[in-house]
Design a protein around this motif. Sequence first.
Motif, mmCIF file in Angstrom:
data_model
loop_
_atom_site.group_PDB
_atom_site.id
_atom_site.type_symbol
_atom_site.label_atom_id
_atom_site.label_comp_id
_atom_site.label_asym_id
_atom_site.label_seq_id
_atom_site.Cartn_x
_atom_site.Cartn_y
_atom_site.Cartn_z
ATOM 1 N N ARG A 126 0.889 -1.328 -0.087
ATOM 2 C CA ARG A 126 -0.167 -0.090 -0.094
ATOM 3 C C ARG A 126 0.718 1.277 -0.020
ATOM 4 O O ARG A 126 0.222 2.538 0.040
ATOM 5 N N GLY A 127 2.280 1.125 -0.090
ATOM 6 C CA GLY A 127 3.116 2.228 -0.092
ATOM 7 C C GLY A 127 3.482 2.915 1.332
ATOM 8 O O GLY A 127 3.970 3.954 1.322
ATOM 9 N N LEU A 128 3.048 2.229 2.386
ATOM 10 C CA LEU A 128 3.700 2.817 3.682
ATOM 11 C C LEU A 128 4.770 2.434 3.903
ATOM 12 O O LEU A 128 5.087 1.646 3.763
ATOM 13 N N THR A 129 5.215 3.140 5.084
ATOM 14 C CA THR A 129 6.359 3.139 5.669
ATOM 15 C C THR A 129 6.208 2.039 7.095
ATOM 16 O O THR A 129 5.615 2.581 7.872
ATOM 17 N N VAL A 130 6.919 1.038 7.110
ATOM 18 C CA VAL A 130 6.617 0.148 8.151
ATOM 19 C C VAL A 130 8.054 -0.013 8.932
ATOM 20 O O VAL A 130 9.052 -0.488 8.145
ATOM 21 N N THR A 131 8.106 0.134 10.124
ATOM 22 C CA THR A 131 9.295 0.182 10.760
ATOM 23 C C THR A 131 9.421 -0.836 11.795
ATOM 24 O O THR A 131 8.238 -0.861 12.744
ATOM 25 N N GLU A 132 10.331 -1.905 11.972
ATOM 26 C CA GLU A 132 10.201 -2.915 12.913
ATOM 27 C C GLU A 132 11.035 -2.071 14.214
ATOM 28 O O GLU A 132 12.066 -1.879 13.811
#
Length: 148
Positions: A126-132
């Motif tokens: 979806r083009g989101l930024t995901v940070t672990e």
Amino acid sequence: MKAVTLTFTQRLLTGDRNPVQYTLSLTAEERSRSRHPFQTDDGQAIYLHLPRGTTLREGDRLRAESGELAQVRAKPEPVLTVTAESAIELLQVAYHLGNRHVSLEITETYLRLSPDPVLQDLLHHRGLTVTEEVAPFQPEIGAYGHAH
């Protein structure tokens, strides 16, 4: 670990500022267990015997049968933190995750959820930024949750 087990039976109303003797750091899942043994941060054995369905939040204060007080802390745990370029993108993904009944922390600038590779892939697509990261996790308790 100390030999005596304290039993905490009461969540205090907000605004109680009496000094606490113990700090109890719990993950989001652990904060949903109303009847369970735990250890305080300094190793004291305790037992929660709260009304069924109680979900604890960061800062909640508990009273033991013997009068001691403990304060609940949200223990940092592995999470996915999701950010977007616009608020509407966060709203849309919150809607989709809600349809999947995902436990979700919702703020104005990010969403936070437990790690899940399938959901992480969906969020990336979806083009989101995901940070672990490892951070306190405070998911919404739901429309029928216990408020205080």
